[in-house]
Design an enzyme around this catalytic site. Structure first.
Site, PDB file in Angstrom:
ATOM      1  N   TYR A 163       0.667  -1.272  -0.014  1.00  0.00           N
ATOM      2  CA  TYR A 163       0.044  -0.099  -0.084  1.00  0.00           C
ATOM      3  C   TYR A 163       0.753   1.238  -0.015  1.00  0.00           C
ATOM      4  O   TYR A 163       0.726   2.135  -0.853  1.00  0.00           O
ATOM      5  CB  TYR A 163      -0.858  -0.003   1.243  1.00  0.00           C
ATOM      6  CG  TYR A 163      -2.027   0.911   1.179  1.00  0.00           C
ATOM      7  CD1 TYR A 163      -3.087   1.063   0.521  1.00  0.00           C
ATOM      8  CD2 TYR A 163      -1.637   2.393   1.927  1.00  0.00           C
ATOM      9  CE1 TYR A 163      -3.960   2.070   0.446  1.00  0.00           C
ATOM     10  CE2 TYR A 163      -2.629   3.196   1.860  1.00  0.00           C
ATOM     11  CZ  TYR A 163      -3.811   3.043   1.263  1.00  0.00           C
ATOM     12  OH  TYR A 163      -4.779   4.210   1.174  1.00  0.00           O
ATOM     13  N   THR A 198     -14.003   4.704   6.106  1.00  0.00           N
ATOM     14  CA  THR A 198     -14.682   4.019   4.928  1.00  0.00           C
ATOM     15  C   THR A 198     -14.727   2.614   5.413  1.00  0.00           C
ATOM     16  O   THR A 198     -14.175   2.184   6.160  1.00  0.00           O
ATOM     17  CB  THR A 198     -13.823   4.179   3.743  1.00  0.00           C
ATOM     18  OG1 THR A 198     -12.549   3.792   4.065  1.00  0.00           O
ATOM     19  CG2 THR A 198     -13.397   5.943   3.283  1.00  0.00           C
TER      20      THR A 198
END
Length: 319
Positions: A163, A198
């Protein structure tokens, strides 16, 4: 983007009124809320993502004048079909928010290699493909491209190798193409959100308690979780102002300014003390989890390959 006179009336419209904004990763999370905020400010929005039912529902909820396309950002053909469909339905593209992103589970030693590779393909290669698919349309309208990096571009904690690498790549890609596209009148911005509330972040906390523990121990401002609405408003504001960088929250800019310290040998020593205990715990949790992504992460086989879809009422505003 400059304010314009309203057609057929006095006064000024907002900078997004009548503009066409294409958003990837629009089915949920930051992408969904960015589309909602942009539409509320008068933009006509193209929704691109892997979850056709959610995209269709969002387009219907936004009302007439918006389109959606099921597309995988790692598949150039489907991206180009989405762009062509947008040009046909809405007449052009003024701004692009290259937002699609995923986060794999695990470390290099314990984890799914394919999930690591997929993370880089979506987060970095997907941004490159999105930019390539939309660049001609953006040049035609001297538009704006916002590509979503992360605060993770500035530091690389254990368990987030793919990531962080992908988001650091996005930042540098944006820095380079900003200079390449300037003479065409196209502006390029990079967005650097920290932890946003989220599905992606909630899944990570639920799947791996070690992640939640890591978040709690991060220094300010990195331990703060920002609402998705606040993030979306910052993104749309960046589109309106054609910003070079956007930090969410704004205090992430301080992290960027101290990035040399965050990757220094001293930082390694401090982090290593925690990592010697935390990484084995994380790896044990990854083994027990048995999957490479969160439950809400859409994978390519979820996409509807039948082609693009348009809100039937969109024709009302494409003239």
């Amino acid at each position: 983007m400059r304010q314009r006179q309203r057609r057929g009336g006095g006064g000024t419209a907002g900078p997004l009124a009548g503009r066409v904004v294409l958003v990837t990763g629009a089915a949920r999370g930051i992408g969904e809320h960015t589309a909602r905020v942009a539409a509320a400010r008068g933009a006509r929005v193209c929704l691109v993502g892997l979850e056709p039912e959610r995209l269709a529902a969002l387009a219907a909820d936004l009302g007439p004048g918006h389109v959606w396309f099921a597309a995988d950002v790692t598949d150039q053909a489907s991206l180009e079909a989405a762009v062509d469909g947008t040009l046909t339905a809405l007449g052009g593209i003024d701004a692009v928010v290259a937002n699609a992103g995923v986060a794999n589970r695990g470390t290099l030693a314990v984890g799914d290699l394919d999930a690591m590779v997929r993370t880089v393909e979506v987060n970095l290669i997907g941004v490159m493909r999105t930019a390539a698919a939309t660049v001609d349309a953006l040049i035609a309208r001297r538009g704006y491209l916002l590509i979503v990096s992360s605060a993770a571009a500035f530091a690389a904690p254990p368990g987030m190798a793919a990531y962080c690498a992908s988001k650091a790549g996005v930042e540098q890609f944006g820095t380079s193409i900003r200079l390449e596209l300037a003479h065409h009148g196209v502006a390029v911005g990079t967005a650097h959100p920290s932890w946003i509330d989220t599905d992606l972040v909630r899944d990570a906390r639920s799947d791996l308690p070690a992640v939640a523990e890591l978040l709690a121990k991060l220094p300010w401002p990195m331990r703060r979780t920002t609402s998705v609405r606040e993030c979306a408003e910052a993104f749309v504001r960046a589109v309106e102002r054609r910003q070079r960088r956007v930090y969410v929250p704004r205090s992430v800019g301080l992290v960027q300014a101290s990035r040399a310290l965050l990757v220094s040998p001293l930082a390694d020593l401090v982090t290593a003390r925690h990592a010697r205990r935390a990484v084995p715990e994380l790896e044990a949790q990854v083994r027990a989890l048995g999957r490479g992504f969160g439950l809400t992460t859409a994978l390519p086989d979820v996409a509807d390959t039948a082609g693009p879809r348009t809100d039937p009422a969109a024709d009302d505003t494409t003239g």
